[in-house]
Design an enzyme around this catalytic site. Structure first.
Site, PDB file in Angstrom:
ATOM      1  N   GLU A  68      20.183  43.815 -82.468  1.00 38.52           N
ATOM      2  CA  GLU A  68      20.663  43.123 -82.650  1.00 38.52           C
ATOM      3  C   GLU A  68      20.279  41.668 -81.747  1.00 38.52           C
ATOM      4  OE1 GLU A  68      24.999  43.132 -83.693  1.00 38.52           O
ATOM      5  OE2 GLU A  68      25.017  41.519 -84.119  1.00 38.52           O
ATOM      6  N   ASP A  69      20.268  42.260 -80.070  1.00 36.84           N
ATOM      7  CA  ASP A  69      20.166  40.829 -79.462  1.00 36.84           C
ATOM      8  C   ASP A  69      18.982  40.624 -78.396  1.00 36.84           C
ATOM      9  OD1 ASP A  69      22.579  40.840 -79.920  1.00 36.84           O
ATOM     10  OD2 ASP A  69      23.250  41.660 -77.892  1.00 36.84           O
TER      11      ASP A  69
END
Ligand code: MN
Length: 480
Positions: A68-69
């Site tokens: 996600e990051d």
């Protein structure tokens, strides 16, 4: 702490590589608390270690935010670690994407949880560990976000953890959420209770030697005798039922006696009762009849020293671990791969999971959330079939709710109910421990009036469905 040990034991192992990898990919990122991002990942891995999770799960915990990051891809994870790890991280990441707001978002989250549970329990456990650390650092977020996340934690995560038998986690989720959801009530209760806890603990400290002496006289070795202060939020819920009167809460601080085996549990119960008179109706044998989420213990409340009403919980070491960590405790058997399959099967077959899964995508989100709230958040009662099987129902349930819980046909055809051997009205309010027997009449239809007093949503749905179907058929017959 445990993470360090794991790495010390295997300095170049997969856990070490995952930690290095995640530190490198998250480099420069910070948490809202100002700490470097990897602190969060280590915390998640620590929690998973505490729950005795397997290596792939720990590794996935360390990597749970990379998709996600950071620029990391699924393929990279597969190559660098394993397909198992990549899949775990991928599934955890999918939770993050919430399309809706408010109630719809909650419903969507719950659906995702259910689907993951059915596939691989570990995904939900990583999500739990993630949420646990996020809740511990919630103070660093803006107030608007705090409240939303706290509500989600209390209304979705805590009941779900409870359902999986993870009592400690469930209570922690609620306690961490409480001050953000009801800050005033929280402060008030904290103040009122502070002194009481102290008084109770000093009192139990005086009871303890009496207990030890009696056990020694009977040649019973206690593994542990401790007190357990009632969780603040659970106390708050209970106080609502008892007009906010703290003196009526007998288990504010309860004794917890851990012994070696089941025989000793019953022996200790006998010893406690020989020392102090039990309060009628408060002896609960969750060993012979475990709660549906697997909880086992003997509970009793007695007129203890100086006639003070005191609760005792008696259990074995195994039961204690199970009670604290629930489904995660099963991972202790991680060396036996077959057992893992069992756990996934167990969850898949769990009545509750299947009931929530029955709700299809088009169902109104409000209904979906209602189910979770009424059927699991509030108190439940445990009633027994004539064959001795335990069924749990929401507080205030009637024999009709019970009948539908057993089988929809039994519900439809119910005509009379016997509770503990006596005939009762169908709107009778059941209590824990009641033995309920339903008498049926073949081909009978449910009564619309039942909808006025029954408690469970599944029973209501069945009655409406059956009556609708019958209505249609009648019309058809007229037309034909
Ligand atoms: Mn995270």
């Amino acid at each position: 702490m445990m993470l360090k040990k794991v790495i010390q034991n295997n300095p170049q192992g997969i856990v070490f590589r995952a930690l290095e990898f995640t530190k490198k990919t998250h480099v420069g990122q910070t948490r809202k608390t100002g700490e470097p991002y990897y602190i969060h990942l280590e915390a998640v891995a620590e929690t998973l270690l505490e729950w005795n999770m397997d290596e792939a799960c720990i590794v996935a915990g360390l990597l749970h935010d990379v998709l996600e990051d950071t620029e990391t891809t699924y393929e990279m994870l597969k190559k660098e670690f394993s397909i198992e790890v990549a899949d775990l991280v991928n599934q955890v990441t999918k939770f993050g994407i919430v399309k809706y707001r408010g109630v719809e978002a909650q419903a969507e989250l719950l659906r995702k949880m259910m689907l993951s549970l059915a596939k691989d329990v570990r995904v939900v456990l990583i999500k739990f560990a993630d949420r646990l650390h996020n809740m511990k650092t919630l103070g660093a977020l803006p107030p608007q976000k705090q409240k939303r996340i706290a509500l989600e934690t209390a209304e979705i995560y805590a009941p779900l953890a409870y359902r999986l038998g993870m009592h400690r986690l469930s209570g922690t989720f609620e306690d961490l959420a409480f001050p953000f959801i009801q800050p005033k009530e929280y402060k008030k209760l904290l103040k009122a209770v502070g002194q009481k806890y102290g008084e109770r603990e000093a009192y139990l400290e005086r009871v303890k030697p009496v207990l030890y002496e009696a056990l020694a006289k009977n040649n019973i070795e206690a593994v542990d005798i401790t007190f357990r202060a009632k969780r603040l939020f659970s106390l708050y819920k209970k106080l609502y039922k008892y007009d906010m009167d703290l003196d009526r809460i007998y288990d504010l601080v309860a004794f917890r006696i851990v012994v070696k085996n089941i025989e000793d549990c019953y022996a200790v119960l006998g010893i406690v009762h020989s020392l102090w008179k039990p309060l009628p109706g408060r002896i609960k044998d969750y060993i012979a009849m475990a709660k549906p989420n697997g909880y086992q213990s003997l509970h009793t409340t007695v007129f203890c020293l100086d006639n003070k009403i005191t609760e005792f919980q008696i259990r074995t070491d195994n039961m204690h671990t199970q009670a604290e960590n629930g489904i995660a405790a099963h991972w202790l058997y991680k060396t036996q791969p077959n057992r893992r399959q069992d756990i996934n099967e167990l969850i898949k077959e769990s009545e509750w999971v299947s009931r929530v899964k029955e709700f299809n995508e088009n169902e109104k989100a409000e209904n979906f959330i209602e189910i979770l709230k009424t059927d699991s958040f509030l108190n439940r009662i445990y009633v027994v079939t004539p064959q001795g099987e335990v069924r749990d129902l929401p507080y205030g349930s009637t024999p009709i709710d019970f009948a539908y819980r057993i089988h929809s046909d039994l519900g439809n055809e119910a005509v009379r109910a016997r509770v503990n051997g006596k005939i009762v009205p169908l709107n009778y309010c059941l209590e824990s421990g009641d033995i309920v027997e339903i008498m049926r009449q073949k081909g009978k239809l449910p009564s619309e009036d039942w909808l006025l007093f029954i408690k469970t949503h599944s029973a209501k749905d069945h009655i409406r469905q059956t009556l609708n179907k019958k209505g249609k058929r009648l019309k058809n017959r007229v037309r034909g």
